[in-house]
Design a protein around this motif. Structure first.
Motif: not given
Length: 510
Positions: A92-93, A400-405, A410-414, A418-432
Motif C-alpha cells: 500500500c502506497g 479516515f483515509y488509511i482504513p478506507i485505502d 478488496t471491495v473493488r474486486e467484487h 462504476r468504481p467511483v460510485l462504489v468508493e463513495l458508497v463505501f466511504r458513506t457506510v464507514f462514516v455512518l
C-alpha cells in the motif's frame, strides 16, 4: 542456487529454481512496483563469481544508481519468488509512500520531518494525559509514563530495523508499508513461519483499521463534547447525540474527498489551529490556583486505564516508515541523535508537561479532555475549545483515509463496475459506522482507554518485538527484552480493555 524470475511485457513471473540468497555486493538495479531489485545482467555476473542474486525482474525502465543499503552475507531462505513479488506489488502506497516534492535544503527537510512527527502525535490523546496521571498518581505516573513512552519508541526502532533487514535481503530502496513489512518478515523468515505470512498481514491491517476507525469515533465524541459545552454556556442545552448529528455533516463532506492532495490545505490549517490551541491550554493549566485533591499513588486497579490512555497518546508507529521514506538521507531518521529520537524526546516532554500541569491544576475533577475543564463562560476558553475542535475535525478525513485505502481494493474486486460510485458508497457506510459507534458510546475518556489498550497496544508494543525475534539472531538479551515488552503489551491490552468495557457498561447502567 539462484532464483530466476523471467518477466515478459506483461510482468509475468516464473520461478525456475529454489532460492538460497547470499549477496555481498549491491547490484545494479531495475525498478519494480516502486522497489529496486537486482538486474538480469548483474545476476549472471554474480553467478559466475560465486554470488547468488536476490530477485531478478526484467522491466522496461532502467536505473543505474547503486543501492544505498549494504547487503547481508547471511544465507536467507526465501519463500516462493512469486509470493515475494506479489507481496511487493500489493504494498500500500499510503503507508510507505514517498514525498513527491522534497525540499532542497537538508536542514529544512529534517526540520519539516520533525514537525510532521510532532503534528502526527498531537490530537485528543494529548489532552487526555491528565486522566492517565489521575489513574496512576503523580509520583507513579511520572515514573511509568516516560518508561512506557521509551518502550513505544524502542518498538518503532524495531520496526525500522525489520524494514532495513528486508531491504538488505531483497535489495529494496524504500520501506514497504507496515503490514507489508510484517508479511515479508514472515515470508523470508524461518520456514515454519512462512505459511503465516498472509495471515500476519491481515491481522496487522485489521488492527490498523480498528485503530484508525477508533480514532474517528473518538473525534466525533471529542468535537461534539466540546461544542456542546460552548453552546450550553449560552443557555441552549441539547443532547450530546444531537450535537454529533450536527458534526456528522461537515465530517461526511470532508470524507468524500478521494484524493489526498486536496486534503493537504485542510491539514495545514488543522496544524496551525492545534498548535494555537495547545499553547492557550497550557496557559490555562499553568495559571494558579492549583487543585489539592491529587494523589501520588493511585489504586492498582486504575493502572490499566492509565496504560491505555498513555499508549493512545504516544502511539505513532504508523508514521515512522513513511516519514523515513520522505527523507533524502533516511539514516538521519533513526540514528542515535536522529529525527525519531530527538522528535520523540520533544513530544514526550511536551505531552507530559500538558498532562502533569492539567492534573495538578484540576486534580480528580479532570475530564477526558482537559479542554472540558477550561472556564465555560470565558471567551478565550470558548475560543480554544472551538479552535481545537475545528483542528480535529479537519484531520478526521486523513485518519479516515488509511482504513478506507486498506479495505477498498478488496471491495473493488467484487464490484468492478462504476468504481467511483462504489468508493463513495463505501466511504458513506464507514462514516455512518463510526458515527453510530460514537453515538452508542459517548464517553470520551473510556473510549480513549479502550482504543489505546486494545488496538494501539497491539501494533505499538506487541508486533514489533515479534518482528525482531523473526529477523534477528536471538541472544538471551534480545529474547528477555522482547519477551518483556510483549508481556507488558499483552497485560495492558487485556486488563485495559477489560476495565474500559466494564466501566462503559457501568456508565450505561448509571
Amino acid at each position: 542456487m539462484a532464483l530466476h524470475l523471467r518477466g515478459g511485457s506483461e510482468k509475468r513471473l516464473t520461478l525456475t529454481n529454489v532460492v538460497c540468497v547470499r549477496t555481498e555486493l549491491p547490484p545494479k538495479i531495475n525498478s519494480f512496483s516502486g522497489y529496486r531489485m537486482g538486474s538480469q545482467g548483474n545476476r549472471e555476473k554474480s553467478a559466475k563469481s560465486g554470488q547468488v542474486y536476490t530477485i531478478a525482474v526484467n522491466d522496461n525502465r532502467h536505473d543505474d544508481a547503486p543501492s544505498p543499503r549494504f547487503q547481508s552475507t547471511d544465507p536467507v531462505m526465501l519463500q516462493d519468488g512469486h509470493r515475494i513479488a506479489q507481496i511487493l506489488r500489493n504494498n500500500c502506497g499510503v503507508q510507505g509512500g514517498d514525498v513527491k516534492h522534497p525540499t532542497r535544503s537538508v536542514a529544512i527537510r529534517i526540520g519539516q520531518t520533525l514537525m510532521h512527527l510532532f503534528r502526527g502525535n498531537v490530537g485528543p490523546g494529548m489532552f487526555a494525559l491528565g486522566t492517565s496521571l489521575k489513574n496512576s498518581g503523580v509520583v507513579l505516573g511520572s515514573f511509568l509514563i516516560p518508561i512506557l513512552e521509551l518502550m513505544c519508541v524502542h518498538s518503532q526502532h524495531l520496526l525500522l530495523n525489520a524494514s532495513l533487514t528486508l531491504q538488505e535481503k531483497l535489495s529494496l530502496t524504500k520501506n514497504p508499508g507496515f503490514a507489508t513489512t510484517v508479511e515479508l518478515c514472515f515470508a523470508t523468515g524461518p520456514s515454519s513461519l512462512q505459511k503465516y505470512s498472509a495471515l500476519s498481514r491481515r491481522l496487522v491491517n485489521l488492527f490498523l483499521c480498528l485503530t484508525q476507525l477508533g480514532f474517528c469515533c473518538l473525534y466525533f465524541i471529542f468535537i461534539s463534547t466540546n461544542v456542546k459545552q460552548i453552546i450550553d454556556s449560552y443557555g441552549y442545552e441539547y443532547s450530546i447525540h444531537l450535537h454529533m448529528a450536527g458534526v456528522l455533516i461537515p465530517i461526511y463532506l470532508t470524507c468524500m474527498v478521494r484524493n489526498l492532495k486536496f486534503l493537504a490545505p485542510l491539514s495545514t490549517l488543522a496544524n496551525i489551529l492545534m498548535v494555537s490551541g495547545v499553547i492557550i491550554t497550557l496557559y490555562y493549566a499553568a495559571r494558579p490556583p492549583s487543585a489539592f485533591n491529587v494523589v501520588n499513588f493511585a489504586r492498582i486497579g486504575q493502572l490499566p486505564l492509565a496504560f491505555g490512555t498513555a499508549v493512545y497518546a504516544y502511539e505513532g508507529i504508523g508514521l515512522v516508515l513513511p516519514l523515513q521514506n520522505a527523507m533524502k538521507m533516511p539514516h538521519k531518521f533513526d540514528s542515535t541523535f536522529g529525527v525519531l529520537n530527538v522528535g520523540m524526546v520533544i513530544v514526550t516532554v511536551f505531552f507530559f508537561a500538558v498532562g502533569l500541569l492539567s492534573y495538578l491544576k484540576y486534580g480528580d475533577d479532570i475530564h477526558g479532555s482537559v479542554t472540558l475543564n477550561l472556564p465555560k463562560n470565558e471567551v478565550l476558553a470558548q475560543c480554544v475549545k472551538m479552535i481545537i475542535s475545528t483542528g480535529v475535525l479537519l484531520t478526521f478525513a486523513l485518519q479516515f483515509y488509511i482504513p478506507i485505502d486498506l479495505m477498498l481494493p478488496t471491495v473493488r474486486e467484487h464490484f468492478r463496475q462504476r468504481p467511483v460510485l462504489v468508493e463513495l458508497v463505501f466511504r458513506t457506510v464507514f462514516v455512518l459506522i463510526t458515527f453510530t459507534l460514537a453515538e452508542l458510546i459517548p464517553f470520551l475518556d473510556l473510549f480513549i482507554t479502550l482504543v489505546g489498550a486494545f488496538s494501539s497496544t497491539t501494533i505499538a508494543l506487541i508486533v514489533p518485538p515479534i518482528l525482531e525475534l523473526i529477523t534477528r539472531r536471538i541472544t538471551p538479551w534480545i529474547l528477555l527484552k522482547d519477551a518483556f515488552i510483549v508481556v507488558v503489551g499483552l497485560l495492558g491490552c487485556v486488563t485495559g480493555s477489560f476495565e474500559s468495557i466494564q466501566l462503559i457498561v457501568n456508565a450505561f447502567k448509571e
